[in-house]
Design an enzyme around this catalytic site. Structure first.
Site, PDB file in Angstrom:
ATOM      1  N   TYR A 108      -1.878  -4.452  14.130  1.00 24.18           N
ATOM      2  CA  TYR A 108      -2.664  -3.672  13.160  1.00 24.18           C
ATOM      3  C   TYR A 108      -3.728  -2.831  13.882  1.00 24.18           C
ATOM      4  CZ  TYR A 108      -5.404  -2.713   8.953  1.00 24.18           C
ATOM      5  OH  TYR A 108      -6.070  -2.096   7.936  1.00 24.18           O
TER       6      TYR A 108
ATOM      7  N   GLU B  89       0.821  -1.222   0.000  1.00 22.41           N
ATOM      8  CA  GLU B  89       0.000   0.000   0.000  1.00 22.41           C
ATOM      9  C   GLU B  89       0.845   1.258   0.000  1.00 22.41           C
ATOM     10  OE1 GLU B  89      -3.611   1.680   2.757  1.00 22.41           O
ATOM     11  OE2 GLU B  89      -3.643  -0.439   2.223  1.00 22.41           O
TER      12      GLU B  89
ATOM     13  N   ASP C 235      -2.928  -3.070   3.014  1.00 25.11           N
ATOM     14  CA  ASP C 235      -3.416  -3.238   4.391  1.00 25.11           C
ATOM     15  C   ASP C 235      -4.478  -4.328   4.443  1.00 25.11           C
ATOM     16  OD1 ASP C 235      -1.790  -1.460   5.611  1.00 25.11           O
ATOM     17  OD2 ASP C 235      -3.353  -0.072   6.257  1.00 25.11           O
TER      18      ASP C 235
END
Length: 736
Positions: free
Chosen positions: A323, A13, A111
């Site tokens: 995350y 990303e 992601d």
């Protein structure tokens, strides 16, 4: 001719993630513009959203003009375009790499969530990708976690439903936002400058803020009185009490309060009731993104966006947190073996050593409230990683957010905190005074936050503050040392902060404080944890909301938009919450993308029809502000300012422009400037160069050429200095 060895193309990303991935794959890697290449892998990256849904005029030239007859715009198939000039270059690199003959597999390393899935899907589609795809699914950016994830790449087919939900979300936002914004803007051109921005998520969020602002404006404070006394039992055992008539401490008149003061002054009371109860308090659940953002706002004044940025850096750059864009507050059963090693890692830092030693020393970890596979969707709760964390490299924001997550992680494995609550009633000539005491007897999990077993006062409220009490006995007497009546008045509802608005968005506007109940409502909140911060910032950007320190204040423009929409379903947090729930069901395979998009199309159709009828003849009257201080003509609001100019008479040239330092000055501010030449109180919502807000008083000043200007009326402005930026982040007292 020697055949080229087949390679895998990895699409990340961001460039920083691409570089991190290169460190765990076989090297050496050679850097090129927009990608890096090793013996077995080519790694490239998007830079966030390279590709987006096309504007309406890409479908038909006629849509360049905004006309009600062309609405609703409902494309049969959505077109994709490269976002901007900067994105074109990188998109060219990705497209070229996808077309290389030696690439036989593509790994989606964006992601691991709905938005990451969308970024990849749009890039892959726009580039005309045809190669087979695997999915890299990361919960943590440590080297070991990345190696494990590459060893267990997921089939793209497993993520088809997530992609369907992502595309549905994106297309639904386009359909509702595009059509509602165009319909409202067309009908309200005479009343508003620029577009009237409406959207599937931003409008119900604005409605929550606007309705609270209307409540505050409509609120009429009412006076009431309280009576407080200080008592002394023998041996100087002093405590305070507040008069109660039954359960009610408030008195309706000053005379009634004075009569009670007179009746008990200098008297002696008896302790007629003394009750002690023990209350246990469990540690809070682990953090998801929303609860982390709420805590950081309450404690440090961080905006939701600022907390997310820090959490993202801790995940990507420092590899210190897992995350962050998660909606789960639980861990999966396969993580149990990592808990003690992670506690040992964070325990290397002195601040956490004692709490970490307790966790690592447990024979059996209390897992019932922490581990629940059924309550973990794409990602588990935010916890520290099992890696070395270099706290010295973290900036202050990162350090504070890391501290919140680390203490919460350790606290959840600690025992309950135990409080002893004491209720005392002291009766003086039939008048009852109540006293509350609260002592922390066993610190339990609160010890992780440095709160030891010593009690402590809480905020004052009508019930009376909680005190640390001396030892008292029922039936003993106490002298009235002092008694006084306090004049108070009822307060309006509080404005929302980032913390309370995030809470309202999570529960679609319903007032819910209970942790377990919030969990049950998560799927039907407004927006997702990953998008809520951006929605708040969007409302500020379009001029509907301003920050005043920590408060979010609805502007006149924001209020007018919601007033005009009235009870239109677009303002309903419940409806948007229902759409979010359906998107979650699409991810799970129990609702269909086609059915959802059909319903969104129908909603856009009815919205255009309703807005057309409702707003057709609406005119928001322009404010008149009284006589011009120069020529005496009436000053009237126009699109860009307030002046004595009219079509019939050009006036004298006096004008107060609406736009100043990122804020639109409203009629109330202009009226005060015209009448007094200055504002008595600071005006909120100005923006500094860094984008942070500040407040300042204003004054009308005349230049040597005779022109009038609105200037900042503050010492720093007179000295030619920059404005002191708002304490959006002023540290609040730390509380668990």
């Amino acid at each position: 001719m020697v055949a080229r060895m087949a390679k895998t193309l990895v699409i990340a990303e961001k460039p920083s993630v691409g570089r991190d991935i290169a460190r765990v794959l076989p090297g050496p890697f050679q850097n090129h513009e927009g990608y890096t290449e090793g013996p077995e892998h080519v790694i490239t990256w998007a830079v966030g959203h390279l590709v987006q849904l096309a504007e309406p005029d890409e479908y038909d030239e006629k849509f360049k003009k905004w006309r009600m007859a062309d609405l609703p715009i409902l494309p049969d198939r959505f077109k994709l375009v490269v976002r901007d000039e900067r994105s074109k270059k990188q998109m060219g690199v990705v497209t070229k790499l996808l077309g290389r003959d030696d690439i036989d597999l593509v790994v989606n390393a964006c992601d691991a969530g709905r938005e990451g899935e969308l970024i990849f899907a749009y890039v892959y589609e726009k580039a005309g990708g045809r190669k087979p795809v695997k999915r890299l699914w990361l919960n943590s950016m440590t080297k070991q976690a990345m190696k494990d994830a590459f060893a267990h790449l997921r089939d793209a087919a497993e993520l088809e439903l997530l992609e369907a939900a992502a595309r549905s979300r994106s297309e639904a936002d386009w359909i509702v936002g595009m059509n509602a914004t165009r319909a409202a803007t067309i009908r309200l051109r005479s009343s508003f400058d620029g577009a009237v921005s409406l959207g599937r998520v931003q409008t119900p969020t604005l409605a929550i803020l606007a309705r609270r602002e209307e409540e505050i404006r409509a609120f009429t404070p009412e006076p009431y009185w309280l009576v407080d006394a200080e008592f002394a039992a023998s041996g100087e055992r002093v405590y305070e009490g507040r008069y109660h008539a039954g359960a009610q401490p408030r008195l309706a008149s000053a005379e009634e309060a004075a009569r009670i003061v007179e009746a008990v002054q200098g008297g002696r009371g008896t302790i007629t009731k003394l009750e002690k109860t023990t209350r246990k308090e469990r540690a809070p659940l682990l953090y998801d993104l929303t609860t982390l953002q709420r805590d950081a706002n309450t404690r440090f004044g961080f905006s939701a966006r600022r907390t997310l940025a820090a959490a993202q850096r801790l995940y990507e750059e420092h590899k210190a947190l897992t995350y962050p864009r998660t909606s789960s507050r639980f861990l999966t059963s396969d993580m149990v073996g990592e808990i003690k090693p992670t506690a040992a890692q964070v325990g290397r830092t002195k601040d956490y050593a004692q709490a970490a030693a307790y966790v690592t020393g447990l024979d059996l970890l209390p897992l019932a409230r922490v581990v629940d596979d059924a309550k973990v969707g794409d990602h588990h709760a935010i916890i520290p990683t099992n890696a070395q964390h270099v706290l010295e490299r973290m900036n202050e924001d990162d350090r504070r957010v890391y501290d919140l997550v680390t203490r919460r992680f350790l606290a959840v494995f600690h025992p309950e905190a135990v409080f002893e609550n004491t209720r005392v009633e002291t009766t003086v000539v039939e008048h009852v005074f109540r006293t509350r005491g609260k002592v922390l007897v066993v610190a339990g999990w609160r010890g992780v936050y440095g709160q030891l077993a010593d009690g402590g006062a809480r905020d004052e409220d009508d019930e009376g503050r909680e005190q640390q009490l001396p030892r008292l006995e029922q039936g003993e007497d106490a002298d009235v040392r002092r008694v006084e009546s306090l004049a108070k008045e009822t307060k309006p509802p509080r404005r929302y902060t980032d913390a309370s608005l995030l809470g309202a968005m999570e529960t679609a506007g319903k007032l819910v404080d209970d942790d377990e109940l919030r969990e049950a409502m998560k799927d039907s909140g407004i927006g997702t944890p990953a998008t809520r911060a951006a929605i708040i910032e969007r409302l500020i950007e379009v001029g509907y909301v301003e920050r005043d320190a920590r408060a979010l204040v609805c502007t006149e423009k924001g209020l007018n938009v919601v007033r005009l929409l009235g009870e239109h379903p677009l303002t309903s947090p419940g409806l948007t919450g229902e759409w979010e729930r359906r998107l979650a069901l699409i991810e799970q395979g129990s609702d269909s993308r086609d059915r959802f998009m059909h319903d969104i199309g129908s909603f856009a159709h009815s919205t255009v029809t309703e807005l057309d009828a409702k707003l057709k003849d609406v005119r928001i009257p322009r404010a008149t502000l009284g006589p011009c201080p120069v020529c005496g003509h009436e000053i009237v609001e126009n699109r860009k300012g307030f002046s004595c100019w009219s079509r019939e008479d050009p006036g004298c040239g006096f004008v107060i422009w609406k736009s100043k330092a990122g804020k639109n000055l409203g009629p109330a501010v202009a009226r005060e400037l015209i009448q007094h030449g200055y504002t008595e109180k600071p005006v909120t919502g100005f923006k500094g160069r860094s984008g942070r807000s500040f407040r300042a008083r204003l004054a009308l000043q005349q230049s040597e050429e005779g022109k009038w200007r609105v200037e900042f009326d503050e010492p720093w402005a007179r000295e030619g200095a920059k404005p002191p930026e708002e304490a959006e982040e002023a540290a609040a007292p730390q509380a668990a």
